[in-house]
Design an enzyme around this catalytic site. Structure first.
Site, mmCIF file in Angstrom:
data_model
loop_
_atom_site.group_PDB
_atom_site.id
_atom_site.type_symbol
_atom_site.label_atom_id
_atom_site.label_comp_id
_atom_site.label_asym_id
_atom_site.label_seq_id
_atom_site.Cartn_x
_atom_site.Cartn_y
_atom_site.Cartn_z
ATOM 1 N N ASP A 192 -1.719 -0.489 5.901
ATOM 2 C CA ASP A 192 -1.941 0.145 7.199
ATOM 3 C C ASP A 192 -3.357 0.676 7.368
ATOM 4 O OD1 ASP A 192 -1.595 2.248 5.268
ATOM 5 O OD2 ASP A 192 -1.509 3.619 6.968
ATOM 6 N N ASP B 129 -7.363 -1.138 3.681
ATOM 7 C CA ASP B 129 -6.503 -2.288 3.404
ATOM 8 C C ASP B 129 -7.004 -3.571 4.065
ATOM 9 O OD1 ASP B 129 -4.716 -0.718 1.951
ATOM 10 O OD2 ASP B 129 -3.677 -0.103 3.772
ATOM 11 N N ASP C 72 0.888 -1.146 0.000
ATOM 12 C CA ASP C 72 0.000 0.000 0.000
ATOM 13 C C ASP C 72 0.937 1.209 0.000
ATOM 14 O OD1 ASP C 72 -2.213 1.738 0.925
ATOM 15 O OD2 ASP C 72 -1.081 1.688 2.778
HETATM 16 P P1 ADP Z 1 -3.212 4.273 0.421
HETATM 17 O O1 ADP Z 1 -4.071 3.244 -0.211
HETATM 18 O O2 ADP Z 1 -2.156 4.790 -0.485
HETATM 19 O O3 ADP Z 1 -2.656 3.907 1.750
HETATM 20 P P2 ADP Z 1 -5.041 5.915 1.911
HETATM 21 O O4 ADP Z 1 -5.399 4.845 2.810
HETATM 22 O O5 ADP Z 1 -4.328 7.077 2.473
HETATM 23 O O6 ADP Z 1 -4.191 5.476 0.667
HETATM 24 O O7 ADP Z 1 -6.361 6.413 1.227
HETATM 25 C C1 ADP Z 1 -6.373 6.868 -0.117
HETATM 26 C C2 ADP Z 1 -6.865 8.256 -0.259
HETATM 27 O O8 ADP Z 1 -8.106 8.406 0.382
HETATM 28 C C3 ADP Z 1 -5.971 9.277 0.373
HETATM 29 O O9 ADP Z 1 -4.904 9.640 -0.459
HETATM 30 C C4 ADP Z 1 -6.945 10.436 0.554
HETATM 31 O O10 ADP Z 1 -7.054 11.157 -0.612
HETATM 32 C C5 ADP Z 1 -8.249 9.730 0.832
HETATM 33 N N1 ADP Z 1 -8.552 9.720 2.257
HETATM 34 C C6 ADP Z 1 -8.674 8.651 3.055
HETATM 35 N N2 ADP Z 1 -8.978 9.012 4.301
HETATM 36 C C7 ADP Z 1 -9.037 10.355 4.312
HETATM 37 C C8 ADP Z 1 -9.285 11.321 5.320
HETATM 38 N N3 ADP Z 1 -9.529 11.006 6.589
HETATM 39 N N4 ADP Z 1 -9.263 12.615 4.951
HETATM 40 C C9 ADP Z 1 -9.002 12.944 3.674
HETATM 41 N N5 ADP Z 1 -8.748 12.079 2.712
HETATM 42 C C10 ADP Z 1 -8.777 10.796 2.998
HETATM 43 MG MG MG Z 2 -2.337 3.323 3.636
#
Ligand code: ADP
Ligand code: MG
Length: 631
Positions: A525, A529, A330
């Site tokens: 994380d 996921d 991720d």
């Molecule tokens: P990754 O899959 O790369 O770990 P994230 O878990 O951070 O990505 O979630 C993907 C996207 O979702 C983030 O880049 C963001 O744009 C959006 N996102 C998720 N949670 C939030 C939040 N609490 N506030 C704003 N954006 C969020």
């Molecule tokens: Mg993540």
């Protein structure tokens, strides 16, 4: 250890040992008293019962559980038989040494459990108590019954309570072992240990911490013990065929010569002789070394890993991780530090930038996502006070919706605004950095631009995995494609997919899994996921910054969030497997040797006992090498 356990564990075997030695010395020195058969019998019989009763009870309990042919039965039969033919000290010795082997094993298991416990304690529980004008984060022990607590999306419920929201969905796998989402309605009970997956909820506590649903730490460890590696399962199945076979063979050794005596009158059948041979065979055949050392090896592996900050939730994963050939990462919080910094605040014009920041921060204050932490910290440093939002819902990988001063607020990425059919400037998607968009009453109001950096050990981690023979890497992220490609290229990873909704991450994993030669580890994380962590062959979660749902769904947890530990875990798994194979070869090899010696009449009961104890101790010590391994 309680006094009773201490007695049972050390005192009884010690007394038995002393009695065995004095008995042998007395016989050797021809002490008159010991010439009396009854005194001699009584002496050894007491020594025997001190250690044998426990084993015989285990044997009986296994019989009741329909697991008739356990190693306990084999030990009990062999030793009672030894008494029957008057070989008292041998009977005591077999039982005693077997018990000592068990003590060794228990100590090692205890040791491993302690390091796992210590590891879990690094992440303490907190409860957020709702007071008249603020939220107070306190240890859950300090929360009184009847107080109101708040739990954010992706967090674990710290105390049993009644739900005050209309409804919410929970992941119950910590309590039930099943990961079927469960919906709970207003006024219904929410047991501690469940994880809320879609709302920020409030609960009225109904029990104190001590009484709240089972300590889950213990459960995690217990689960770890139950999830057996294939080699352990093999040993169990093996014992189920092996033990009865051995018992039948021993009977044949006793009976066949008796039948033969009928056919060949010159052959004199001496029952005691052949009974003795049958017993020697039984004792030699005891698979103690295997039964004890294999689970012990895996336990040592789990213990050694926990010293490295890696928690394996079961020995099967220690085995599974050795086969991994594809690692899927991720992005945010896994490959990157998840420590964001605000670069720019851009308003669309309807509200000023401060108002926009305050709106976004107020909603984000209810999220546990690394983005949310960054925004809230940024605002806190400037002493800006925030309004309190209501009706907060969070969707992993997208963002949040809430009500603020009666207005509907959407805060998240472009995909989230798409879901609500809210228009925004198309250029935002092209920005090669993380952006958080905001809409007020379904009208786009502006965005924040944030930057996050790769973890310092990301490069090293990939190199280390390469050295382990893993060449296939993939990045899956909910963040923008442009940004994901950029970071992946830096690490030399060519397969990088961005803009994925949680269900699209699942689809990608399914595509990868459809090739049967791919054995996947997914490292993640976030809330988004959890499904893929559960789906992949080995799910690895970041235990520091990671959300509770991810930690729950994972098979392996890296407490320190360091990527380099993935390779460490793989090497430990491989080392453990090597030790297990060594132990199996050593135990079976020695068994065959002594058995052949016994058949030609060279080995007696004593050699059999010592061979068995010897190989068991060797195997145990070999297993303990894992605990000290530097991999
Ligand atoms: P990754 O899959 O790369 O770990 P994230 O878990 O951070 O990505 O979630 C993907 C996207 O979702 C983030 O880049 C963001 O744009 C959006 N996102 C998720 N949670 C939030 C939040 N609490 N506030 C704003 N954006 C969020
Ligand atoms: Mg993540």
């Amino acid at each position: 250890m309680g006094l009773k356990n201490l007695l049972k564990t050390y005192l009884l075997p010690s007394v038995s040992f002393v009695m065995l030695i004095t008995g042998l010395t007395a016989s050797f020195a021809n002490v008159d008293l010991f010439e009396n058969q009854w005194i001699r019998f009584g002496w050894y019989f007491i020594a025997y019962l001190l250690v044998g009763l426990v084993v015989m009870r285990e044997a009986w309990e296994s019989v009741l559980e329909k697991d008739i042919f356990s190693e306990y039965l084999l030990m009990s039969l062999a030793t009672i038989g030894a008494f029957f033919i008057g070989e008292y000290p041998e009977g005591v010795a077999v039982m005693l040494f077997y018990t000592i082997g068990e003590i060794f094993q228990e100590k090692a298991v205890h040791h491993a459990k302690k390091s796992i416990d210590a590891l879990l304690a690094i992440r303490p529980d907190r409860a957020r108590v709702v007071t008249a004008d603020s939220l107070e984060s306190v240890p859950p022990e300090e929360v009184n019954i009847g107080e109101i607590i708040e739990v954010k999306t992706g967090e674990r419920v710290p105390l049993d309570g009644l739900l005050l929201n209309d409804s919410a969905t929970f992941n119950t796998s910590a309590l039930t072992g099943e990961s079927i989402p469960r919906e709970i309605k207003k006024e219904e009970e929410v047991p501690a240990g469940m994880i809320v997956t879609d709302h920020v909820i409030r609960l009225k506590t109904i029990r104190s911490y001590g009484q709240s649903a089972l300590s889950r730490i213990l459960e995690l460890v217990e689960n770890a013990v139950e999830r057996k590696a294939p080699a352990e399962q093999f040993i169990r199945k093996f014992a189920r065929i092996y033990t009865p076979t051995v018992i039948v063979l021993a009977l044949l050794i006793v009976c066949l010569p008796w039948l033969y005596a009928f056919l060949a009158p010159t052959f004199t059948y001496n029952f005691n002789d052949w009974f003795y041979k049958g017993l020697v065979f039984l004792v030699i055949s005891c698979p103690c070394a295997l039964v004890i050392s294999i689970p012990l090896s895996y336990f040592s592996g789990i213990g050694a890993a926990s010293k490295e900050g890696v928690l394996f939730k079961g020995s099967n994963y220690l085995e599974a991780i050795t086969h991994v050939n594809t690692v899927v990462f991720d992005k945010t919080g896994t490959l990157t530090q998840g420590i964001f910094e605000i670069q720019e605040i851009v308003s669309a014009g309807t509200v000023d930038t401060i108002e926009l920041l305050k709106t976004i921060a107020a909603v984000e204050s209810k999220s546990t996502h690394p983005i949310a932490k960054a925004i809230v910290d940024y605002v806190r440093i400037q002493n800006i006070s925030l309004a309190i939002p209501d009706r907060i819902a969070e969707t992993g990988g997208l963002g949040l919706t809430a009500e603020l001063n009666g207005k509907k607020i959407v805060v998240g990425n472009a995909e989230l605004l798409d879901r609500y059919e809210i228009d925004y400037p198309a250029t935002i998607r092209a920005i090669p950095e993380t952006t958080v968009l905001c809409a007020i009453e379904n009208v786009y109001a502006g965005y924040l631009r944030l930057a996050d950096a790769l973890k310092t050990d990301a490069h090293d981690a990939i190199t280390a995995l390469n050295k382990c023979g893993i060449k296939n890497f993939v990045v899956l992220s909910g963040d923008k494609q442009a940004l994901v490609t950029h970071l992946a290229t830096k690490l030399g990873i060519t397969q990088a997919y961005g803009g994925l909704l949680p269900e699209e991450k699942v689809k990608q994993i399914e595509i990868l899994k459809s090739n049967p030669s791919n054995i996947l580890a997914f490292v993640g994380d976030g809330i988004n996921d959890a499904p893929v962590l559960a789906l992949s062959d080995v799910g690895i979660a970041m235990g520091g910054l990671g959300s509770e749902v991810a930690i729950e769904a994972a098979d392996v947890v890296i407490q320190t969030d360091r990527l380099i530990k993935i390779a460490t875990a793989i090497r430990l798994g491989r080392f453990t497997r090597r030790i297990v194979i060594q132990n199996i070869c050593m135990a079976i090899g020695l068994k065959i040797l002594i058995l052949s010696l016994a058949v030609i009449g060279i080995a007696s009961l004593w050699e059999a006992v010592f061979a068995d104890v010897g190989v068991t101790l060797l195997a145990v010590m070999n297993s303990l090498r894992i605990l000290k391994a530097k991999v």
